[in-house]
Each structure stands twice: as structure tokens, then as C-alpha cells.
Design an enzyme around this catalytic site. Sequence first.
Site, short mmCIF file in Angstrom:
data_model
loop_
_atom_site.label_atom_id
_atom_site.label_comp_id
_atom_site.label_asym_id
_atom_site.label_seq_id
_atom_site.Cartn_x
_atom_site.Cartn_y
_atom_site.Cartn_z
N GLU A 1 -35.27 -33.08 4.28
CA GLU A 1 -35.13 -31.67 4.65
C GLU A 1 -33.69 -31.30 4.31
O GLU A 1 -32.75 -32.02 4.70
CB GLU A 1 -35.37 -31.49 6.15
N SER A 2 -33.49 -30.18 3.60
CA SER A 2 -32.15 -29.97 3.05
C SER A 2 -31.60 -28.55 3.20
O SER A 2 -30.53 -28.25 2.67
CB SER A 2 -32.14 -30.33 1.55
N THR B 1 -25.71 -36.22 -0.07
CA THR B 1 -25.05 -34.94 -0.33
C THR B 1 -23.55 -35.01 -0.07
O THR B 1 -23.09 -35.84 0.72
CB THR B 1 -25.66 -33.85 0.58
N ASP B 2 -22.81 -34.11 -0.70
CA ASP B 2 -21.38 -34.02 -0.42
C ASP B 2 -21.10 -33.40 0.94
O ASP B 2 -19.98 -33.48 1.46
CB ASP B 2 -20.65 -33.23 -1.52
N GLU B 3 -22.12 -32.77 1.55
CA GLU B 3 -21.90 -32.09 2.83
C GLU B 3 -21.59 -33.06 3.97
O GLU B 3 -21.08 -32.64 5.01
CB GLU B 3 -23.10 -31.21 3.18
N TYR C 1 -28.15 -30.50 9.44
CA TYR C 1 -28.56 -31.09 8.15
C TYR C 1 -27.60 -32.17 7.70
O TYR C 1 -27.99 -33.31 7.43
CB TYR C 1 -28.67 -30.00 7.08
N LYS D 1 -28.08 -36.30 7.32
CA LYS D 1 -27.88 -37.03 6.06
C LYS D 1 -26.80 -38.10 6.21
O LYS D 1 -26.92 -39.20 5.66
CB LYS D 1 -27.53 -36.07 4.93
N ASN E 1 -19.23 -18.15 -3.48
CA ASN E 1 -20.56 -17.55 -3.36
C ASN E 1 -20.62 -16.15 -3.96
O ASN E 1 -21.59 -15.79 -4.62
CB ASN E 1 -20.99 -17.51 -1.89
N PRO F 1 -23.28 -20.04 11.78
CA PRO F 1 -22.45 -20.92 12.60
C PRO F 1 -22.01 -22.17 11.84
O PRO F 1 -22.80 -22.77 11.10
CB PRO F 1 -23.39 -21.30 13.76
N GLY F 2 -20.75 -22.55 12.01
CA GLY F 2 -20.24 -23.80 11.44
C GLY F 2 -20.22 -23.84 9.93
O GLY F 2 -20.28 -24.91 9.32
#
Length: 285
Positions: free
Chosen positions: A18-19, A68-70, A94, A98, A193, A225-226
Site C-alpha cells: 500500500e503506497s 521508498t526514499d520516504e 505509509y 515501509k 509540485n 498533515p506531516g
Amino acid sequence: NSVLNSYCPDFIMHLAAESHVDRSIENPSDFIYTNIVGTYNLLIAATKYYKSLSNEKQRRFRFHHISTDEVYGDLKKDFPAFDENKAYDPSSPYSASKASSDHLVRAWHRTYGLPVIVTNCSNNYGPFHFPEKFIPHMILNGLEGKVLPIYGDGKQIRDWLYVKDHAKALALVLERGKIGETYNIGGSNEVSNIEVVTKICHLLDIMRPKRKSYSHLIKFVDDRPGHDRRYAINNAKITNNLGWEPEETFETGLRKTVQWYLNNEKWWQNILNGNYALDRLGSDT
């Protein structure tokens, strides 16, 4: 277990997750179950399968976990890009899920001897990208004349990686990567963005012109948020050790992506109207 025993794979590549960050904020339980418990279940099955292999097949086997890089968290504007030694600092359900899956994979290598490789990639984009994701969402909203919503001031920066470049990197890591190592995979394309949406509007103005520029649909909305301000990947390790570099610039990759959605309306309309879900469930559902 039955799938592994039936097909006897030489490798396992674990890309399932889930991403979508927004959905992880709304319903984190799905992300805990899929990304953490799901990875745990796959590790259990993979370890059992690995131990059943001959010595020759064990030497060849790899469990390649794609992340992921997150997991690295928010990167300040002037800070160097993430390398493989960056401490984890996830911000969303998320990215936290991960990060947890990454830790489980490494623990299974150290504790149970499962031969693993981990890769952490930046934001992917390209053909077949699910419409809820940022770039296809903006393309399809534009084509349908809907608002192009941008969180906050739109200056959040992401490192964009064309999907085919990522696929080539994954194949290379699987073939030549060193067991127990982590490789960061980025597109070397840091773009905000608002720049992404502006570029999409410009391409749509050229490829599918309307009376007014698509840019009039841009609307800034409350930030989530965040929300991390910046991600960026340092590719030095995979470049120096394995010889990989991204081939697409953001401009060439984005043009191919927009053109693909223009050429494949039936595919994304089938998703937007929900028919794809019925197809997956079966005609008797």
C-alpha cells in the site's frame, strides 16, 4: 508456500505495498497489515523455501525487497541527498510501515541467513501509473476539466524516477547486487509540485489544446498533515558499484507519460468508473 513450491523461483522480488500517503493517513490499518504483516508473511514463506533448496540454488537465490526514499523522512532544502547511511525518520503511516518492513527484511538476513537485498527508490512515474497518484491525477483531472489541487504552497520537492529506469535498476541489482546491501535508486530530477503541474499543463496545452490553458485549473488547497518538504536520492553507490544511471530526464519522461495517457483513455476510464474492480472480482460478484 504452495506458489513457491509450484513455481520454484530463482529469486523473489517484493514490490507489493500500500503506497498512497493520503490513504495511509485516512486508514492506516491497511498499511500496517499489508506492508508490515504482509512482508512478515512473505519472509516466513521465503525462508522456508530457501532452506529447502539445494546448495547450488541457495547460492543463486535472492530476496529483493523494494522500498521508498520516504523512510528517510523530511530533507531540508540545503541538505545533501539521502545516501544509504541516512538514519530512518518516517513521517507518515505509509513511510513508517515501509520502514518497518525494511527492518524486518534486514533482521531476517542477520538472524535467519536469508540472502536479501534492499533498494530504496524515489517517486516513480510513467505508463500504467494508478490514477490516484500525483502525476496521473493531474493529467486526468486536466483532461476532464477538473480542479488541479496542490497542497500548501506547492513547493514540496520530489526526486522523480521514470518507471522504466527503475525497472532496469531493479534487474541490475537483482543480478549483480551484493547480498545484505542497500542501494538507493533516484531519478536525479528534483522538481517542486507546482513545477510538475505547470509542466503537465504546458504539455496538455500542446498535445490536447483547449480554449483556455489548463493552468487555470490549478488551485492551492490546505496542506496534508506531516507533509515532508523534500526528498532527494544520492545515486553514487549504484552508479559506482553497478554502473546504473537514469536515462530519462524529467522533461523526456513526462512527455512520454502524458502522451501515454492521451493514447490509453480506455485503460484509465475503466479505473475511474470502477469497472476494473469488478473485473478483478469476477463476473459473478
